[in-house]
Structure formats: C-alpha cells, structure tokens
Design a protein around this motif. Structure first.
Motif, mmCIF file in Angstrom:
data_model
loop_
_atom_site.group_PDB
_atom_site.id
_atom_site.type_symbol
_atom_site.label_atom_id
_atom_site.label_comp_id
_atom_site.label_asym_id
_atom_site.label_seq_id
_atom_site.Cartn_x
_atom_site.Cartn_y
_atom_site.Cartn_z
ATOM 1 N N LEU A 14 -3.677 10.681 -5.654
ATOM 2 C CA LEU A 14 -4.222 10.679 -4.291
ATOM 3 C C LEU A 14 -5.082 9.432 -4.038
ATOM 4 C CD1 LEU A 14 -4.448 12.345 -1.645
ATOM 5 C CD2 LEU A 14 -6.532 13.326 -2.563
ATOM 6 N N ILE A 15 -5.930 9.082 -4.999
ATOM 7 C CA ILE A 15 -6.771 7.889 -4.743
ATOM 8 C C ILE A 15 -5.939 6.611 -4.745
ATOM 9 C CG2 ILE A 15 -9.123 8.596 -5.352
ATOM 10 C CD1 ILE A 15 -8.697 7.283 -8.055
ATOM 11 N N ILE A 16 -4.892 6.577 -5.544
ATOM 12 C CA ILE A 16 -4.042 5.372 -5.493
ATOM 13 C C ILE A 16 -3.414 5.269 -4.108
ATOM 14 C CG2 ILE A 16 -1.969 4.260 -6.395
ATOM 15 C CD1 ILE A 16 -2.539 5.440 -9.046
ATOM 16 N N ALA A 17 -2.916 6.402 -3.629
ATOM 17 C CA ALA A 17 -2.258 6.397 -2.323
ATOM 18 C C ALA A 17 -3.242 5.979 -1.221
ATOM 19 C CB ALA A 17 -1.673 7.763 -2.021
ATOM 20 N N VAL A 18 -4.468 6.470 -1.318
ATOM 21 C CA VAL A 18 -5.447 6.189 -0.258
ATOM 22 C C VAL A 18 -6.020 4.775 -0.380
ATOM 23 C CG1 VAL A 18 -7.734 6.833 0.618
ATOM 24 C CG2 VAL A 18 -6.053 8.596 0.115
ATOM 25 N N MET A 19 -6.338 4.373 -1.590
ATOM 26 C CA MET A 19 -7.081 3.123 -1.774
ATOM 27 C C MET A 19 -6.208 1.913 -2.136
ATOM 28 S SD MET A 19 -10.340 3.640 -1.417
ATOM 29 C CE MET A 19 -11.695 4.747 -1.507
ATOM 30 N N VAL A 20 -5.132 2.146 -2.883
ATOM 31 C CA VAL A 20 -4.399 0.999 -3.440
ATOM 32 C C VAL A 20 -3.092 0.702 -2.691
ATOM 33 C CG1 VAL A 20 -3.452 -0.008 -5.546
ATOM 34 C CG2 VAL A 20 -5.361 1.595 -5.705
ATOM 35 N N SER A 21 -2.289 1.737 -2.488
ATOM 36 C CA SER A 21 -0.950 1.497 -1.928
ATOM 37 C C SER A 21 -0.959 0.738 -0.606
ATOM 38 C CB SER A 21 -0.201 2.819 -1.766
ATOM 39 O OG SER A 21 -0.099 3.460 -3.004
ATOM 40 N N PRO A 22 -1.840 1.081 0.352
ATOM 41 C CA PRO A 22 -1.808 0.333 1.613
ATOM 42 C C PRO A 22 -2.089 -1.155 1.405
ATOM 43 C CG PRO A 22 -3.155 2.300 1.839
ATOM 44 C CD PRO A 22 -2.847 2.157 0.392
ATOM 45 N N ILE A 23 -2.934 -1.466 0.437
ATOM 46 C CA ILE A 23 -3.275 -2.876 0.191
ATOM 47 C C ILE A 23 -2.127 -3.579 -0.532
ATOM 48 C CG2 ILE A 23 -4.842 -4.402 -1.070
ATOM 49 C CD1 ILE A 23 -7.039 -2.372 -0.425
#
Lengths: 444, 204
Positions: A196-205
């Motif tokens: 979940l944190i990867i999806a929220v914090m990393v993937s969009p970037i």
C-alpha cells in the motif's frame, strides 16, 4: 545488531540521496530502506530517520542553487534566491551560507528544545492526560483534511474514509469475525502495509521520470573562502535567528513537514528585507533545519506522527514493539531525545555540512550520473522487499496482487495525493479500539 | 493502556474476579483434564514455520504492550502436510474439526495476558455466540514440566505437569498468559475444536 554509528552513516547516505535527487523525499527513502529499517532497534529507527531528515535539509539546497531545481519540496526559496547568486557567479557563497545557516538552525533548535522541554512535558501532562488518544486522532485527521490536495476537504475526507475502510478489512479484532472479505481468504489477514505505501508514495513518482533532463552547466566562478562565508554569515545572523525561531514553531503544524517552516520564514524575511537575497536564503534554510528538528519532537516525545514519513516510521516502530501509547513514557522519551538523539544529531549536522559545502559539486555530479539507473534501482528494491515480506508472511501472491492493483489506481489517478489514505489506514484499528473502549465506559 | 484487551475482558464472566485478584473458579479450567499417550520427540522436529497469520486478535493485544507475537513462542502448523503424526492423532481424538498448532516456548520467551479470539475457527463456526457454546480449547503438554515454566489462567498458576497432561480452560472467559524462564523448551499442542459427547465425558 548494528551499531548506532553505522545506522547514522547509512541514514546520512539516504539523506544525501533524498536531498540531491528531486522526487526522492524522506518517505521514499524510508520505503526503499525498509529491509534495513526493520532490523533496527527502536532508538536506532529514530536515529536513522533523524539522519535522513537532517542531511536532506542540507543537500536539498545543492540542486536548488547549482541547477535551479528544488531537491526537496521545501527548497523553493533556495531556488528563487539561489538563481540570483548564480547570475552573479556567487553560487559557492550561497552554498556555504546555506550550509552554515543550516548548522546554526539545528543548534538553535536544540537550544529552543532545551528551553521549552520542561514546560512542554508539564503542559502535555496537564492537557493530554485523559484525552491523549482522542487528541492524537483529532490532530492526525485534521492534518489529513487540511494539508493535502490544495485543501480540497471533500476529497481528503473521502481519502481518509477510504483509508479507514482499508484498515477494517479482515479480522474484526473486537468481535472476532471477518468483515468486508467477500469470501476471499487472503483478505482475512487485512490489507498489507508495504504494497500500500509503495502504491501511494512510490508508484506515482516512478511513473513519471524522476529526474528531468537538466543541463549540468556549472558557471565558472571564484570559490568563496570559508572565512568570507563566515564573515558574511555573521553580518546576517539576525535573519538566521529569525528563521530558526519561525521555522522551529512552524514545523509543529501537522501535515506540512518543514514546507511551512521554510516558506513562512522566507515570507517574513521578504517583508523585512526585500532586496537582500542572502538574508532571505539564509533565513529559509536556517528555518528548514530548525524545523526539521522541531518536527520530530511530538513524534519522539508522545508518539504523535505529523507527516507522511513519520506515519511510515510509526508503523515500523509499532511492528518492532514500540507501544503506540507513548504518552505514558514521556519522561523516558525526553531522556532518549537528549541523550541518544541530540549528540548524533550534532554529528549528522557536522557531516552534512561537509557534504553540502566543500563536497557540494562532487556530490551533485555523482548523483546526476546515477540518474539513468535510479528508476530501476528504486523499483527493484520495492519489488524485492514486497517479495521478501510476502514470503515472510506466507502471502506472496496476495502481496504482489495488492501492489499491482493499488499501483494501477494511484498511477491512473496520480494527480491525487493519496497520503491521507495512509494516515487513517495506519491509525484506523487503534481509533476503533479507543472509540469502542470509550463507548463501553460511557455506557456502563 | 490496553484498549483491545480491556474491551475483550468485558465479555468475561470472570472479569470482576480477575480485576480484584480473586481465585479462578474451578468451572473455568480443569487440570489435568486427562492424560494422553502421544509420541513426541522434539529432537526429531524440523524448525518451526512461525506462520502467525492466524493470530490476529492476540497480535493486536500484544502490540498494545509493545510486544511482537514473534517473541512469544515458535509456532508450527499441524496438518496433512506438516507434523503429520500429530495431526493423525489429533484428528482421531475427541474434538471435532480440530485446528491444531504446535507451540514451542523457548527459555526467556513469554506471552503476556491476553484474551483468545479463536478467529481461526471462523471457517467452521463464524458466530461468536455459537463458538462460546461449542468451541473448546485444550493444551496438551508434550514434555514434562521444568521449574520456571508457567501457564497462568486468571489468578491460577499451572505448573508441575507431566508429559501428555491435558489442560482445558474456558477460552471465552479466562484471560491467560504463559512464560518460560526455565532452561528447557516447553512444547505443547494447542487443539481447538468443537465439543463432542466424548469430550464432555472427560469432565465427569
């Protein structure tokens, strides 16, 4: 397992990267360092976080001044004022001034903390004794509502509700039943945190290019001597003091991190000293560092996370056995702060000063060479960590499915900042326990 | 502060007694319920798999105290694929649809007071009220007692067991915890299953 020294050094490395590379904030640094982070002792997690945060405040200035791009979100004043130095071939003076100002800001923050700590402890005791957790939730959800997505309350409210809903999926610990699992066995264990944190914090970037192409043109200029920088700093010390004080108190506004610190002090200095770039850049950079230290105070002392990165750390701390009820440990935490964190904080600041001043050009040249590999590096670490945690929890397929599904959503909707989802997801279960407990007491 | 533990304690008929250090009434436990013959040699066991995914309720109660469930005991699945001998034995025993785990508490490990959730049994009985009526939980001691090993049910301390002793306690009402500060491991088989007339006969 690791010595404090080693932890701090690794933190400095991540902090250097975090400041120099636009897009890599403290949150992403924490996410990609997860395999290392989860092996640390509790006080070392704080040390690591503090090292990242402090170093990034120094190194974030380097690309702002040399390349005119903000290394961190709070480096905009440095970009604006730094360009004025650059035009006059005085970048090295600006770099030196910012570095010294940053160190000064950190030291002022320690002094301010020493001054207010006894009062703060007594104040916390009086005002928070009975309603500590309720206040925590009020602060956090207030921050979630106001600090993201240009204050679009409805959107932020919906994201908070979404996060709370995600936290409810799986076992209802109170009644011992499954809820919202739709009969899917994997969902019985809830939504996993890391995907979940990867999806929220990393993937969009990662879906964008992390570093845009920038011309690495360093203007040939005379190197300003250390002596000259110090003299220049002393001439402008009033601005540094103003910045440090404003930055320290502004950082306590939940949700904004040090963004408010640098911008508030910059705004105040601009009013007072309209045509003095040196004073303005010094004030905002001093505020950054002073605010960076103030930012961790509520978190370390009473366990209230105020920013996205603190929420990520909060989750790891609780997993590592840190009680979420830190209010009861106020005095011990104050001792940990002064004896375990502050000496290392000074050390980190001294090292960061060297990185961000004499080594500034070397560092930025090195980091820019890495840019081609950066996306792969971050994506690889995130994927490998997801696989590791999935295997460790006997749910590899489920972890990967969550990662892919959530990432598709956050990338498709990347204009939305999903951070409020994390806020309520992480605190959702605790909120439920506290409210149920209050309800039980009141209805008896 | 332990919100979840307090909430769960509300359901217990022994709540008042527990909070006032009163003796645990005998209707809430039986030790030993019986003694069973069971082949178990710890030296032949492979390392525990430590899959705690089914320990949700207790995990959260431990987190409130700043404890991690991984430090409480080592756990292994007991089923068709793993620990097959123990599984065959448990399947044939007196509890219906048993869910079985092998819990090994190492020297220095402890499991602070908690209330059981039995969420893992939801696939057979999802309703809590039904579980309260029909679900039974026992510990079968797989090694003789060593000084320093304790199981505490409410205010009752259980020690001095023999290999094969069965401890029954009312999981719904009794807060309990365990600790091992001996120098020997403390393996036990935890069996959770639906009661049967054969099981109830053991109380007579």
């Amino acid at each position: 397992m690791f010595s404090d020294f080693f932890v701090v050094v690794v933190g400095i490395l991540f902090g250097t990267m975090s400041g120099l590379l636009p897009g890599i904030g403290t949150s992403i640094s924490l996410i990609i360092s997860t395999p290392f982070l989860i092996q640390l002792e509790i006080h070392q997690m704080f040390l690591f976080y503090m090292a990242i945060l402090s170093t990034a405040q120094y190194t974030g200035t380097i690309p702002s001044i040399f390349l005119n791009i903000p290394g961190e979100s709070n480096s905009m004043p440095a970009v604006i004022e730094g360009s004025k130095f650059r035009r006059r071939k005085l970048s090295s003076l600006a770099i030196g001034l910012c570095a010294v100002g940053s160190l000064f800001g950190s030291l002022i923050a320690i002094v301010l903390t020493l001054g207010i700590l006894p009062v703060a402890i007594e104040g916390f005791k009086i005002f928070l004794q009975d309603n500590f957790k309720i206040l925590l939730f009020a602060i956090v959800f207030g921050a979630g509502m106001f600090a993201f997505n240009n204050k679009k309350f409805l959107l932020n409210g919906a994201l908070l509700v979404l996060g709370y809903f995600l936290s409810m999926i799986g076992i209802d610990d109170i009644n011992g039943v499954y809820r919202y699992t739709a009969g899917i066995e994997s969902l019985e264990n809830g939504i996993p945190f890391y995907p979940l944190i990867i999806a929220v914090m990393v993937s969009p970037i990662l879906s964008k290019t992390i570093i845009q192409e920038h011309n690495m043109i360093f203007v040939k200029e005379k190197i300003t001597s250390f002596y000259k920088v110090f003299v220049f700093f002393l001439k402008n010390i009033k601005s540094a003091i103003r910045g440090a004080v404003i930055g320290f108190f502004s950082a306590l506004a939940p949700g904004f991190g040090t963004l408010l610190s640098s911008n508030a002090s910059y705004a105040v200095e601009s009013k007072i000293q309209k045509n003095y770039p040196a004073k303005k850049i010094l004030s905002s950079e001093t505020a950054n560092n002073s605010g960076g230290f103030a930012l961790i105070l509520p978190f370390v002392l009473i366990g209230i996370p105020l920013t996205g990165s603190e929420f990520i750390l909060y989750n790891y701390l609780v997993e590592a056995g840190w009680s979420p009820f830190q209010f009861e440990n106020l005095e011990q935490n104050a001792i940990m702060l002064m004896y375990n964190l502050v000496p290392w904080f000074v050390f980190v600041n001294l090292i960061a000063l060297i990185i961000a001043w004499p080594l500034a050009k070397t560092m930025i040249t090195l980091m820019t060479k890495m840019k081609g590999y950066l996306n792969f590096f971050i994506a690889g670490i995130c994927l490998a960590t997801t696989v590791y945690l999935g295997i460790d929890n006997y749910q590899l397929g489920y972890y990967l499915t969550c990662l892919i599904l959530f990432s598709i959503i956050t990338v498709k909707l990347r204009k939305i900042n999903f951070t409020p989802v994390l806020f309520s997801y992480i605190l959702g279960t605790e909120l439920e326990f506290v409210l149920t407990r209050y309800l039980t007491i009141w209805t008896q | 502060m332990s919100d979840l533990f307090d909430i769960k304690l509300q359901r217990s008929a022994y709540k008042h007694g527990f909070e006032n250090n009163q003796d645990l009434p005998e209707k809430y436990y039986r030790f030993p319920l019986c003694n069973v013959k069971l082949d178990y040699d710890h030296s032949l066991q492979r390392p525990s798999d430590n899959d705690y995914t089914r320990c949700h309720g207790t995990k959260s109660q431990l987190k409130e105290l700043g404890h991690d469930i991984k430090t409480t005991f080592d756990v292994s699945k007991v089923n068709e694929l793993q620990n097959k001998d123990l599984w065959e034995w448990a399947k044939a025993w007196v509890l219906k649809n048993p869910l079985v785990t092998l819990n090994v508490q190492n020297p220095g490990q402890q499991f602070p007071f908690h209330m059981d959730g039995t969420e893992s049994y939801n696939k057979f009985i999802p309703d809590m009220e039904e579980k309260r009526k029909r679900l039974r939980r026992v510990f079968i001691m797989l090694e003789p007692w060593s000084p320093g090993q304790i199981i505490v049910l409410g205010t009752k301390t259980i020690t001095h067991w023999s290999k094969g002793d069965v401890l029954w306690f009312d999981w719904y009402h009794v807060p309990h915890g365990t600790a091992n500060f001996s120098r020997a491991i403390r393996p036990l088989l935890q069996i959770t299953g639906e009661t049967t007339p054969e099981f109830e006969k053991l109380f007579v």
